[in-house]
Design an enzyme around this catalytic site. Structure first.
Site, short mmCIF file in Angstrom:
data_model
loop_
_atom_site.label_atom_id
_atom_site.label_comp_id
_atom_site.label_asym_id
_atom_site.label_seq_id
_atom_site.Cartn_x
_atom_site.Cartn_y
_atom_site.Cartn_z
N ASP A 45 0.87 -1.31 0.04
CA ASP A 45 -0.10 -0.07 0.02
C ASP A 45 1.14 1.08 0.22
O ASP A 45 1.99 1.37 0.63
CB ASP A 45 -0.91 -0.03 1.10
CG ASP A 45 -2.09 1.01 1.12
OD1 ASP A 45 -2.41 1.42 0.02
OD2 ASP A 45 -2.54 1.08 2.11
N GLU A 102 -4.98 4.31 -6.20
CA GLU A 102 -5.67 4.86 -5.12
C GLU A 102 -6.15 6.36 -5.62
O GLU A 102 -5.43 6.80 -6.33
CB GLU A 102 -5.18 4.92 -3.92
CG GLU A 102 -4.77 3.43 -3.36
CD GLU A 102 -3.83 3.53 -1.88
OE1 GLU A 102 -4.06 2.65 -1.28
OE2 GLU A 102 -3.01 4.31 -2.07
#
Length: 158
Positions: A45, A102
């Site tokens: 992430d 994202e």
């Protein structure tokens, strides 16, 4: 109600924040390998916000790189952010990793990402965070923006 006994581990993907993963690369890699043995997958992430060394991509056995929203949100107006996103997409391809962008806040960003070869995304342009109990209804009613469908058709015909 979720029946935990019937959830396949290959449907589980855990996220590791890039900056946390590099604190003890060997230990994190070992844990990931143990989890992979039972079918659990991992995503790195916030990729691009930490040290982003190629060594981490090579040594961390993650299946997915998540391109941080700090770069994605301005790809339509900031050439540097566009270059970074293109670079991360290239790295993901080169290392055989999936990628998720994202911060997809609108249809136009989604179109540009599709053109760049990134077809997985998350952000308010798709859905706002919701309780897990609302997800089945959302899935039933969700429709991709027509612009995304058109771009996907053009790319698949090419």
């Amino acid at each position: 109600m979720v029946d935990e006994e019937n959830i396949s581990t290959d449907l589980i993907e855990l996220e590791i924040v890039e900056s946390d993963a590099i604190d003890d690369l060997d230990a994190v890699s070992a844990v990931i390998h143990q989890c992979e043995d039972v079918g659990v997958h991992f995503a790195l992430d916030d990729y691009g916000t930490g040290y982003s060394s190629l060594t981490y991509i090579r040594r961390l056995p993650v299946q997915t790189l998540k391109i941080d929203q700090i770069f994605v949100k301005d790809i339509l107006t900031d050439q540097d952010d566009l270059n970074i996103v293109e670079g991360v997409i290239g790295l993901a391809r080169a290392f055989g990793r999936e990628m998720i962008a994202e911060g997809v806040e609108n249809t136009e960003i989604g179109v540009r990402l599709l053109e760049l070869g990134c077809n997985c995304a998350q952000g308010y342009g798709i859905a706002k965070p919701m309780p897990f109990t609302e997800i089945p209804a959302w899935v039933r009613q969700y429709r991709f923006p027509s612009e995304w469908i058109e771009v996907a058709k053009k790319l698949s015909a090419a």
